[in-house]
Design an enzyme around this catalytic site. Structure first.
Site, PDB file in Angstrom:
ATOM      1  N   LYS A 116       0.692  -1.259  -0.222  1.00  0.00           N
ATOM      2  CA  LYS A 116       0.041  -0.169   0.007  1.00  0.00           C
ATOM      3  C   LYS A 116       0.929   1.224  -0.038  1.00  0.00           C
ATOM      4  O   LYS A 116       0.399   2.250  -0.615  1.00  0.00           O
ATOM      5  CB  LYS A 116      -0.947   0.012   1.247  1.00  0.00           C
ATOM      6  CG  LYS A 116      -2.096  -1.082   1.163  1.00  0.00           C
ATOM      7  CD  LYS A 116      -2.835  -1.200   2.217  1.00  0.00           C
ATOM      8  CE  LYS A 116      -3.944  -1.886   2.219  1.00  0.00           C
ATOM      9  NZ  LYS A 116      -5.227  -1.527   3.079  1.00  0.00           N
ATOM     10  N   GLY A 164      -8.353  -6.721   3.928  1.00  0.00           N
ATOM     11  CA  GLY A 164      -9.449  -7.340   4.582  1.00  0.00           C
ATOM     12  C   GLY A 164      -9.845  -6.697   6.066  1.00  0.00           C
ATOM     13  O   GLY A 164     -10.460  -7.163   6.913  1.00  0.00           O
ATOM     14  N   GLU A 200      -1.920   7.135   8.642  1.00  0.00           N
ATOM     15  CA  GLU A 200      -2.894   7.959   7.856  1.00  0.00           C
ATOM     16  C   GLU A 200      -3.653   8.692   8.918  1.00  0.00           C
ATOM     17  O   GLU A 200      -3.846   8.559   9.804  1.00  0.00           O
ATOM     18  CB  GLU A 200      -3.689   7.117   7.077  1.00  0.00           C
ATOM     19  CG  GLU A 200      -3.155   6.959   5.657  1.00  0.00           C
ATOM     20  CD  GLU A 200      -4.253   5.965   4.837  1.00  0.00           C
ATOM     21  OE1 GLU A 200      -5.676   5.710   5.314  1.00  0.00           O
ATOM     22  OE2 GLU A 200      -3.680   5.672   3.544  1.00  0.00           O
ATOM     23  N   LEU A 203     -10.059   9.704   8.892  1.00  0.00           N
ATOM     24  CA  LEU A 203     -10.984  10.329   8.579  1.00  0.00           C
ATOM     25  C   LEU A 203     -12.371  10.175   9.283  1.00  0.00           C
ATOM     26  O   LEU A 203     -12.695   9.100   9.663  1.00  0.00           O
ATOM     27  CB  LEU A 203     -11.162  10.540   7.298  1.00  0.00           C
ATOM     28  CG  LEU A 203     -10.279  10.760   6.128  1.00  0.00           C
ATOM     29  CD1 LEU A 203     -10.515  10.410   4.649  1.00  0.00           C
ATOM     30  CD2 LEU A 203      -9.509  12.169   6.489  1.00  0.00           C
ATOM     31  N   HIS A 208     -16.956   5.479   1.667  1.00  0.00           N
ATOM     32  CA  HIS A 208     -15.936   4.391   0.916  1.00  0.00           C
ATOM     33  C   HIS A 208     -16.575   4.656  -0.531  1.00  0.00           C
ATOM     34  O   HIS A 208     -17.682   4.101  -0.806  1.00  0.00           O
ATOM     35  CB  HIS A 208     -15.788   3.283   1.437  1.00  0.00           C
ATOM     36  CG  HIS A 208     -14.981   2.529   0.502  1.00  0.00           C
ATOM     37  ND1 HIS A 208     -13.918   1.667   0.987  1.00  0.00           N
ATOM     38  CD2 HIS A 208     -15.288   1.793  -0.779  1.00  0.00           C
ATOM     39  CE1 HIS A 208     -13.518   0.928   0.151  1.00  0.00           C
ATOM     40  NE2 HIS A 208     -14.412   0.984  -0.950  1.00  0.00           N
ATOM     41  N   HIS A 235     -14.760  -2.483   8.867  1.00  0.00           N
ATOM     42  CA  HIS A 235     -14.048  -2.306   7.734  1.00  0.00           C
ATOM     43  C   HIS A 235     -14.324  -3.315   6.494  1.00  0.00           C
ATOM     44  O   HIS A 235     -13.406  -3.165   5.678  1.00  0.00           O
ATOM     45  CB  HIS A 235     -12.604  -2.382   7.962  1.00  0.00           C
ATOM     46  CG  HIS A 235     -12.084  -1.243   9.053  1.00  0.00           C
ATOM     47  ND1 HIS A 235     -12.788   0.071   9.198  1.00  0.00           N
ATOM     48  CD2 HIS A 235     -11.690  -1.247  10.268  1.00  0.00           C
ATOM     49  CE1 HIS A 235     -12.094   0.535  10.301  1.00  0.00           C
ATOM     50  NE2 HIS A 235     -11.389  -0.147  10.904  1.00  0.00           N
ATOM     51  N   LYS A 237     -17.027  -4.555   3.736  1.00  0.00           N
ATOM     52  CA  LYS A 237     -18.202  -4.223   3.060  1.00  0.00           C
ATOM     53  C   LYS A 237     -19.585  -5.123   3.413  1.00  0.00           C
ATOM     54  O   LYS A 237     -19.226  -6.518   3.270  1.00  0.00           O
ATOM     55  CB  LYS A 237     -17.992  -4.243   1.601  1.00  0.00           C
ATOM     56  CG  LYS A 237     -16.850  -3.219   1.240  1.00  0.00           C
ATOM     57  CD  LYS A 237     -16.174  -3.120  -0.263  1.00  0.00           C
ATOM     58  CE  LYS A 237     -15.274  -2.456  -0.245  1.00  0.00           C
ATOM     59  NZ  LYS A 237     -14.209  -2.698  -1.635  1.00  0.00           N
ATOM     60  N   ARG A 291      -7.926  -6.918  -9.167  1.00  0.00           N
ATOM     61  CA  ARG A 291      -8.436  -7.944  -9.284  1.00  0.00           C
ATOM     62  C   ARG A 291     -10.268  -7.523  -9.545  1.00  0.00           C
ATOM     63  O   ARG A 291     -10.688  -6.452  -9.340  1.00  0.00           O
ATOM     64  CB  ARG A 291      -8.376  -9.073  -8.287  1.00  0.00           C
ATOM     65  CG  ARG A 291      -8.804  -8.335  -6.818  1.00  0.00           C
ATOM     66  CD  ARG A 291      -9.371  -9.240  -5.898  1.00  0.00           C
ATOM     67  NE  ARG A 291      -8.817  -8.399  -4.299  1.00  0.00           N
ATOM     68  CZ  ARG A 291     -10.091  -7.997  -3.961  1.00  0.00           C
ATOM     69  NH1 ARG A 291     -11.332  -8.075  -4.612  1.00  0.00           N
ATOM     70  NH2 ARG A 291     -10.073  -7.430  -2.965  1.00  0.00           N
ATOM     71  N   ARG A 337     -24.500  -8.620   0.441  1.00  0.00           N
ATOM     72  CA  ARG A 337     -23.608  -9.967   0.804  1.00  0.00           C
ATOM     73  C   ARG A 337     -24.284 -10.672   1.957  1.00  0.00           C
ATOM     74  O   ARG A 337     -24.388 -10.191   3.066  1.00  0.00           O
ATOM     75  CB  ARG A 337     -22.173  -9.548   1.193  1.00  0.00           C
ATOM     76  CG  ARG A 337     -21.373  -8.596   0.066  1.00  0.00           C
ATOM     77  CD  ARG A 337     -19.966  -8.451   0.629  1.00  0.00           C
ATOM     78  NE  ARG A 337     -19.168  -7.527  -0.229  1.00  0.00           N
ATOM     79  CZ  ARG A 337     -17.977  -7.334  -0.069  1.00  0.00           C
ATOM     80  NH1 ARG A 337     -17.179  -8.314   0.551  1.00  0.00           N
ATOM     81  NH2 ARG A 337     -17.240  -6.659  -0.901  1.00  0.00           N
TER      82      ARG A 337
HETATM   83  P1  ADP Z   1      -8.265  -3.229   3.545  1.00  0.00           P
HETATM   84  O1  ADP Z   1      -7.220  -3.485   2.454  1.00  0.00           O
HETATM   85  O2  ADP Z   1      -7.694  -3.980   4.767  1.00  0.00           O
HETATM   86  O3  ADP Z   1      -9.458  -3.426   3.302  1.00  0.00           O
HETATM   87  P2  ADP Z   1      -8.595  -0.265   3.206  1.00  0.00           P
HETATM   88  O4  ADP Z   1      -7.315   0.548   3.176  1.00  0.00           O
HETATM   89  O5  ADP Z   1      -9.102  -0.721   2.001  1.00  0.00           O
HETATM   90  O6  ADP Z   1      -7.964  -1.810   4.110  1.00  0.00           O
HETATM   91  O7  ADP Z   1      -9.633   0.163   4.292  1.00  0.00           O
HETATM   92  C1  ADP Z   1     -10.820  -0.468   4.602  1.00  0.00           C
HETATM   93  C2  ADP Z   1     -11.660   0.295   5.084  1.00  0.00           C
HETATM   94  O8  ADP Z   1     -11.045   0.892   6.376  1.00  0.00           O
HETATM   95  C3  ADP Z   1     -12.018   1.493   4.506  1.00  0.00           C
HETATM   96  O9  ADP Z   1     -13.292   1.216   3.606  1.00  0.00           O
HETATM   97  C4  ADP Z   1     -12.609   2.591   5.413  1.00  0.00           C
HETATM   98  O10 ADP Z   1     -13.883   2.154   6.147  1.00  0.00           O
HETATM   99  C5  ADP Z   1     -11.541   2.374   6.747  1.00  0.00           C
HETATM  100  N1  ADP Z   1     -10.258   3.392   6.544  1.00  0.00           N
HETATM  101  C6  ADP Z   1      -9.089   2.919   5.629  1.00  0.00           C
HETATM  102  N2  ADP Z   1      -8.353   4.087   5.856  1.00  0.00           N
HETATM  103  C7  ADP Z   1      -8.925   4.892   6.723  1.00  0.00           C
HETATM  104  C8  ADP Z   1      -8.763   6.326   6.780  1.00  0.00           C
HETATM  105  N3  ADP Z   1      -7.653   7.022   6.669  1.00  0.00           N
HETATM  106  N4  ADP Z   1      -9.521   7.006   7.955  1.00  0.00           N
HETATM  107  C9  ADP Z   1     -10.918   6.419   8.046  1.00  0.00           C
HETATM  108  N5  ADP Z   1     -11.081   5.180   7.724  1.00  0.00           N
HETATM  109  C10 ADP Z   1     -10.334   4.341   7.080  1.00  0.00           C
END
Ligand code: ADP
Length: 448
Positions: A116, A164, A200, A203, A208, A235, A237, A291, A337
């Site tokens: 990432k 995940g 990060e 937020l 999303h 986190h 969906k 993917r 889902r």
């Molecule tokens: P993963 O690859 O583990 O699914 P992601 O980076 O795609 O992780 O983030 C998954 C979820 O986590 C996002 O949809 C959101 O709900 C939350 N999330 C990720 N980054 C942030 C952030 N910087 N601030 C708030 N929520 C976050």
């Protein structure tokens, strides 16, 4: 065009790929573990090969077993579905060494986006807006402290190799940082065998929003609208819809074009998803999935495009059947889902399906590999079906979904079906005014 494709997956996604292959006149090979002898994807494929015991590490994740299955059956290409080996660069590389086509992007793109931190750097290069955060990995607690103070609490600790929703830690203040930093590192090591952590800005109330992209591998890239995946638990969906009820078409056009441009510049091949958080009218890149996504059918519904077919066409060298100009979204689509889990704890509920009745009628798609008498094995993800509805507008889609949920019968195992019936009745869902925390807060309220 390929004559025979092996599907390195199970469940509804294996069946989903087999369906498209059949329509394209391509022979299919299913692989299965000993726990999946009676699985529907095995029944539906032209050929099948048992690749090992129930444990995924020894079957669906076993690269040598899958390569052998390809060689025995003379498969020319492999569709990885989602999960399992779908984002495993090593797998794509070894397939290449055996002159078997991996249906997906190049090894180097999987590699870059799989980390990432690298992914963010790449996106910055292409002018894609990212979540404010550390400049790469944060290697020690001193650096973590400096970065966290700079960007301001709360911050989120994330694993570079993450996925995940695993291993993310929200840190609200300085005193918490040290403990959580080492916890995040050790969890990342355990889950991903890589303890690289980055930081990060956390937020507070984003949506999303993800952009479906598609590249021809030669510098042509398009976007197929967005998916709003803000209805999440831990986190992950739970329900997705398109178009998003909280973002304007103009905003999507802007971020869509930025995303498509990145895909073109990279010479990305096949389907991908660029994920963003959206808050106060700003988009922030979080990650790219190289993917097909679980939620891809809602995009297929509004664009009338078979994304698996397009993946196969691009992988075979025939190219995509559409251009940005030819794309015209119609109506609204929602996906639920459905998991074999027991509410309210969401604990897995594998077991024998005594009765299954799929909803039908106009605008309904049920992607599932279960059937009457099928036993959901305890070894894998608890997703047992995806109910997708499509209608002229959001209001009609919600009504259609309520109707379809009433029609759907799954007996024998506990499912999350009732959760969706309840979500649909909530004012905040009806009005579309939800963010990534809404479901989690709602579940907490229900528990009290
Ligand atoms: P993963 O690859 O583990 O699914 P992601 O980076 O795609 O992780 O983030 C998954 C979820 O986590 C996002 O949809 C959101 O709900 C939350 N999330 C990720 N980054 C942030 C952030 N910087 N601030 C708030 N929520 C976050």
């Amino acid at each position: 065009m390929f004559k025979k494709i092996l599907i390195a997956n199970r469940g509804e996604i294996a069946l989903r790929v087999i369906r498209t292959c059949k329509e394209m006149g391509i022979k299919t090979v299913a692989v299965y573990s000993q726990a999946d002898v009676n699985a529907m994807h095995v029944r539906m494929a032209d050929e099948s090969v048992c690749i090992g015991p129930a444990e995924s590490a020894k079957s669906y994740l076993s690269i040598p077993s899958i390569i052998s299955a390809c060689e025995i059956t003379g498969s020319e290409a492999v569709h990885p579905g989602y999960g399992f080996l779908s984002e495993n660069a090593k797998f794509a590389e070894i397939l290449g060494d055996h002159e078997i086509k991996f249906i997906g992007p190049s090894v180097s793109h999987i590699n870059t986006m799989g980390d990432k931190i690298n992914a963010k750097n790449k996106m910055v290069e292409f002018g894609v807006p990212c979540v404010p955060g550390s400049n790469g990995a944060v290697n020690n607690i001193e650096d973590a402290r400096i970065t966290a103070r700079e960007i301001g609490f709360p911050v989120l600790l994330k694993a570079a190799a993450g996925g995940g929703g695993i291993g993310m830690k929200i840190v609200f203040d300085d005193p918490q940082l040290e403990t959580l930093f080492f916890q995040a590192k050790s969890e990342a090591k355990k889950s991903f065998n890589d303890d690289t952590i980055y930081i990060e800005k956390y937020l507070a109330k984003p949506r999303h929003i993800e952009i479906q992209v598609f590249g021809d591998g030669k510098g042509g890239g398009v976007y197929l609208g967005e998916r709003d995946c803000s209805i999440q638990r831990r986190h992950q969906k739970v329900l997705e819809e398109t178009p998003s009820p909280g973002v304007s078409a103009e905003e999507i056009k802007e971020i869509g074009e930025i995303s498509a441009n990145a895909i073109s510049k990279m010479k990305y091949e096949g389907a991908g998803t660029i994920e963003f958080l959206y808050e106060d009218k700003n988009f922030f890149f979080i990650e790219m999935n190289t993917r097909l996504q679980v939620e891809h059918p809602i995009t297929e519904a509004v664009f009338g495009i078979d994304l698996v077919k397009e993946q196969i066409c691009v992988a075979s060298g025939e190219g995509m059947s559409f251009s940005q100009e030819s794309l015209e979204p119609k109506g609204h689509a929602i996906e639920c889902r459905i998991n074999a889990e027991r509410l309210p704890t969401f604990s897995p509920s594998p077991g024998n399906i005594k009765e299954f009745h799929s909803p039908g009628g106009i605008g309904i798609r049920m992607d599932s590999a279960i059937y009457n008498g099928f036993t959901v094995p305890p070894h894998y993800d608890s997703l047992i079906g995806k109910l997708i509805v499509h209608a002229d507008d959001r209001q009609m889609a919600v009504r259609r979904l309520a109707r379809a949920l009433d029609e759907l019968i799954i007996d024998g195992v506990y499912t999350t079906l009732d959760l969706f019936k309840e979500i649909l009745n909530e004012e905040q869902f009806k009005s579309g005014e939800y963010n990534i925390h809404w479901l989690e807060n709602w579940l907490t309220d229900q528990a009290q």
